[in-house]
Scaffold this active site. Structure first.
Site, mmCIF file in Angstrom:
data_model
loop_
_atom_site.group_PDB
_atom_site.id
_atom_site.type_symbol
_atom_site.label_atom_id
_atom_site.label_comp_id
_atom_site.label_asym_id
_atom_site.label_seq_id
_atom_site.Cartn_x
_atom_site.Cartn_y
_atom_site.Cartn_z
ATOM 1 C CE LYS A 68 -4.253 -1.777 1.932
ATOM 2 N NZ LYS A 68 -5.240 -1.662 2.760
ATOM 3 C CG ASP A 105 -8.189 1.008 2.590
ATOM 4 O OD1 ASP A 105 -9.106 -0.012 2.253
ATOM 5 O OD2 ASP A 105 -7.081 0.784 2.459
HETATM 6 P P1 ATR Z 1 -1.319 -2.518 6.801
HETATM 7 O O1 ATR Z 1 -0.733 -1.773 5.670
HETATM 8 O O2 ATR Z 1 -2.189 -3.423 6.433
HETATM 9 O O3 ATR Z 1 -1.838 -1.578 8.006
HETATM 10 P P2 ATR Z 1 1.442 -2.678 8.239
HETATM 11 O O4 ATR Z 1 1.705 -1.441 7.643
HETATM 12 O O5 ATR Z 1 2.165 -4.038 7.923
HETATM 13 O O6 ATR Z 1 -0.002 -3.269 7.362
HETATM 14 O O7 ATR Z 1 0.879 -2.621 9.665
HETATM 15 C C1 ATR Z 1 0.512 -3.666 10.446
HETATM 16 C C2 ATR Z 1 0.275 -3.176 11.941
HETATM 17 O O8 ATR Z 1 0.248 -4.286 12.624
HETATM 18 C C3 ATR Z 1 1.451 -2.372 12.505
HETATM 19 O O9 ATR Z 1 0.805 -1.407 13.550
HETATM 20 C C4 ATR Z 1 2.116 -3.389 13.228
HETATM 21 O O10 ATR Z 1 2.969 -2.929 14.364
HETATM 22 P P3 ATR Z 1 4.460 -2.303 14.231
HETATM 23 O O11 ATR Z 1 4.213 -0.849 13.504
HETATM 24 O O12 ATR Z 1 4.974 -2.264 15.347
HETATM 25 O O13 ATR Z 1 4.993 -3.234 12.927
HETATM 26 C C5 ATR Z 1 1.131 -4.257 13.865
HETATM 27 N N1 ATR Z 1 1.407 -5.689 14.183
HETATM 28 C C6 ATR Z 1 1.441 -6.721 13.137
HETATM 29 N N2 ATR Z 1 2.231 -7.808 13.605
HETATM 30 C C7 ATR Z 1 2.159 -7.589 15.127
HETATM 31 C C8 ATR Z 1 2.564 -8.280 16.065
HETATM 32 N N3 ATR Z 1 3.023 -9.470 16.035
HETATM 33 N N4 ATR Z 1 2.697 -7.618 17.355
HETATM 34 C C9 ATR Z 1 2.646 -6.506 17.426
HETATM 35 N N5 ATR Z 1 1.984 -5.735 16.472
HETATM 36 C C10 ATR Z 1 1.961 -6.313 15.082
#
Ligand code: ATR
Length: 269
Positions: A68, A105
């Site tokens: 994205k 979105d």
């Molecule tokens: P999208 O574009 O779909 O929002 P993304 O940019 O990968 O996807 O964001 C995913 C979110 O889920 C982020 O806030 C991520 O936290 P970080 O900014 O710390 O990476 C959070 N997230 C995903 N897996 C996680 C995990 N195992 N524990 C905590 N937070 C997680």
């Protein structure tokens, strides 16, 4: 015979419900067209869109994880929303091999949220990725008063607030919640195959709304906990359907049937 088509581009993409939705609308409107899933890895993304530019029947693509933000480097134009949000969920062919990035979105989230008076409200957003950007933009565009972001990586949440010029607090995922009017999980936590999301909703007032953008499973632990407290809940399918509705209009120039209930049945059957 070739027909106009659009696609969803992601990695992974097999779980996407976009083909089912868009094909149902194409059929309902009698449009000879197609909508496909394209599994495209990050290292293939630039080449993929260079090819799309050359295909006369390619109308556009929905963009899903993890592209994205990365897709913004590959287009000729941005909508004003994309510039403000810093992420896109659609790329549309605008003719002569040119591509424009759009974001449906944030309007999809807002439409799905329904009747919540956001003016001056306090919102908690869990997550600071691309989806959180769209959610925060929707909330600030509709008069939110105060925001608290819970995220594993605090720096990322601070960048999000700075980029959107919003004042707010950043807390750890296990912090005690403030007494906010709205809580939105915009992270992937709680999704099938992802880590679980565990928050104590006790501090939320009785009028609070809890929204989860995760739609697999549809009934997340967060929504179950909110329902147990008697709070209003909004599941992730509404945002999925509403963002797709505007995307369909961008791709095929027609408005999909208004019946979301039938589509919900199709998507959950
Ligand atoms: P999208 O574009 O779909 O929002 P993304 O940019 O990968 O996807 O964001 C995913 C979110 O889920 C982020 O806030 C991520 O936290 P970080 O900014 O710390 O990476 C959070 N997230 C995903 N897996 C996680 C995990 N195992 N524990 C905590 N937070 C997680």
């Amino acid at each position: 015979m070739s027909v106009p088509f659009a696609e969803v581009v992601g990695d992974p993409v097999a779980h996407s419900k976009s083909p089912v939705m868009h094909r149902a609308w194409l059929a309902a409107l009698g449009i000879e067209g197609d909508y496909r899933a394209a599994h495209v890895r990050s290292q293939e993304l630039a080449a993929h869109f260079e090819t799309c530019r050359t295909l006369p029947d390619w109308r556009g693509a929905n963009i899903t994880v993890p592209h994205k933000v990365a897709c913004l480097d590959l287009v000729d134009q941005f909508s004003a929303d994309v510039t403000a949000i810093g992420a896109a969920n659609c790329i549309v062919s605008i003719g002569n091999g040119r591509l424009r990035a759009e974001n449906t979105d944030w309007t999809g989230f807002f439409a799905a949220l329904g009747k919540v008076d956001l003016r001056g409200a306090h919102a908690i957003i869990i997550g600071a990725g691309g989806a959180s950007r769209a959610v925060l933009y929707a909330l600030t565009s509709n008069g939110i008063g105060n925001v608290t972001i819970l995220n594993r990586t605090h720096a990322r949440a601070h960048v999000l607030l700075e980029d959107m010029q919003v004042e707010g607090d950043v807390l750890a995922l296990d912090a005690a919640l403030p007494a906010a009017d709205l809580l939105v999980n915009a992270s992937s936590l709680g999704m099938v195959g992802a880590a679980p999301l565990s928050v104590d909703l006790a501090p939320l007032p009785a009028h609070a709304t809890v929204c989860d953008i995760v739609y697999a499973p549809l009934e997340t632990l967060l929504l179950t906990a909110a329902r147990a407290r008697g709070l209003r809940t909004v599941d992730g399918l509404g945002m999925l359907i509403e963002q797709a509705r505007t995307a369909f209009e961008l791709f095929f120039g027609r408005t999909p049937p208004a019946d979301s209930a039938a589509l919900r049945r199709l998507l959950t059957s």
